[in-house]
Design an enzyme around this catalytic site. Sequence first.
Site, PDB file in Angstrom:
ATOM      1  N   TYR A  55      43.242 -50.057  -7.503  1.00 37.66           N
ATOM      2  CA  TYR A  55      44.279 -49.227  -6.883  1.00 37.66           C
ATOM      3  C   TYR A  55      43.648 -48.357  -5.808  1.00 37.66           C
ATOM      4  CZ  TYR A  55      47.876 -45.667  -6.214  1.00 37.66           C
ATOM      5  OH  TYR A  55      48.797 -44.824  -5.661  1.00 37.66           O
TER       6      TYR A  55
ATOM      7  N   GLU B 179      49.529 -46.810   0.439  1.00 34.33           N
ATOM      8  CA  GLU B 179      49.227 -47.176  -0.946  1.00 34.33           C
ATOM      9  C   GLU B 179      49.029 -48.681  -1.053  1.00 34.33           C
ATOM     10  OE1 GLU B 179      51.085 -46.210  -5.332  1.00 34.33           O
ATOM     11  OE2 GLU B 179      52.445 -46.916  -3.772  1.00 34.33           O
TER      12      GLU B 179
END
Length: 421
Positions: free
Chosen positions: A143, A231
């Site tokens: 992530y 993101e």
Amino acid sequence: MRGLMNKLVSRSLSVAGKWQQQQLRRLNIHEYQGADLMNKYGINVPKGVAVSSIDEVKEAVKSAFPNENELVVKSQILAGGRGLGTFQNGFKGGVHIVKADQVEDIAGKMLGQILVTKQTGPQGKVVSKVYLCEKLSLVNEMYFAITLDRKTAGPLIIACSKGGTSIEDLAEKYPDMIIKVPVDVFKGITDEDAAMVVDGLAPKVADRNDSIEQVKKLYKLFCERDCTLLEINPLAETSSNQLVAADAKLNFDDNAAFRQKEIFALRDPSQEDPREVAAAKADLNYIGLDGEIGCMVNGAGLAMATMDIIKLHGGTPANFLDVGGNASEGQVVEAFKILTSDDKVKAILVNIFGGIMKCDVIASGIVNAAKQVALKVPVVVRLEGTNVDQGKRILKESGMTLITAEDLDDAAEKAVKAASK
């Protein structure tokens, strides 16, 4: 992102609730547009082609993926949860990995259809394009995100060696694996900053120096394009030892629209609330909600206070609408058109505290709106401040059936009562 993310970065990562999120007016673009932008910055992304018709699907499979046995077919909407979504035609899943000869059939079940996910609401969003991507052989998922952090007053990079699921789930399962690296906005990202991020990602097969360069390129994109959020989930490693942005979400600061014309030309109004699109054209600050009392107020603070008092009296606001301090009569008319276009609205509350905004202008706008729009719901009006006597006289002489209120508390109580009839 909400909930647990607030604890991670002092609320700075929160994209908050619906009306707060949209009040910030952050441009959101489609996945394929984000991939194209990242590719221009030298960031590794899967090969992909966005298509909007079956003919384009056929051509893309033939020309772009002649040797691929399997492809990923991704519906393009501005909402998360696509993979677990359901189309209104009954087809399940907005993301599919299929054989190359099945791509046309799957894409045909998505294009032009309404996809409902946990983030779209029951009304769903129309899929005007699907994104055909090469299927990558992933050996590790991580992530990565860059956002703006109020605590450090600058960009904050967040990394986790686990990815592929929501950051809330990651924070709950692997809180010790999440690292945060604040970047000095004046110095920019240093090699040490980027190395710290890579160490937090802990890639298994990708070259460390190449990974550091990818992080620096991502930061460059974030700054140069005025992003509020970048993101990547997952940021993946492939079997060819490459670090790839397998899926990304990019938001941009609307205040930078004047210098990011290329980016803001990508805005897709079909994915937005049509009321909010109309409000933006009229230069009104409007956010649609799910209540039954339409609100027209001047000033964001007063608008929020009005919404709170409506709730206090047992009602629910249908919108946030700030006409600002310099609204024209025409804008007031447009505001009424937007409010009355919402079938859920059972009453309208006009709450004006005239300072810069003059009460007589609001009153004239209300009268003219009534001439152009069939007002089928009761209207409660509270005026106070500059030119209040003129405003009240205009309303009285108009012959309109209005419910007047002396103060905000009285107005909210009368609006809730009117909406319940």
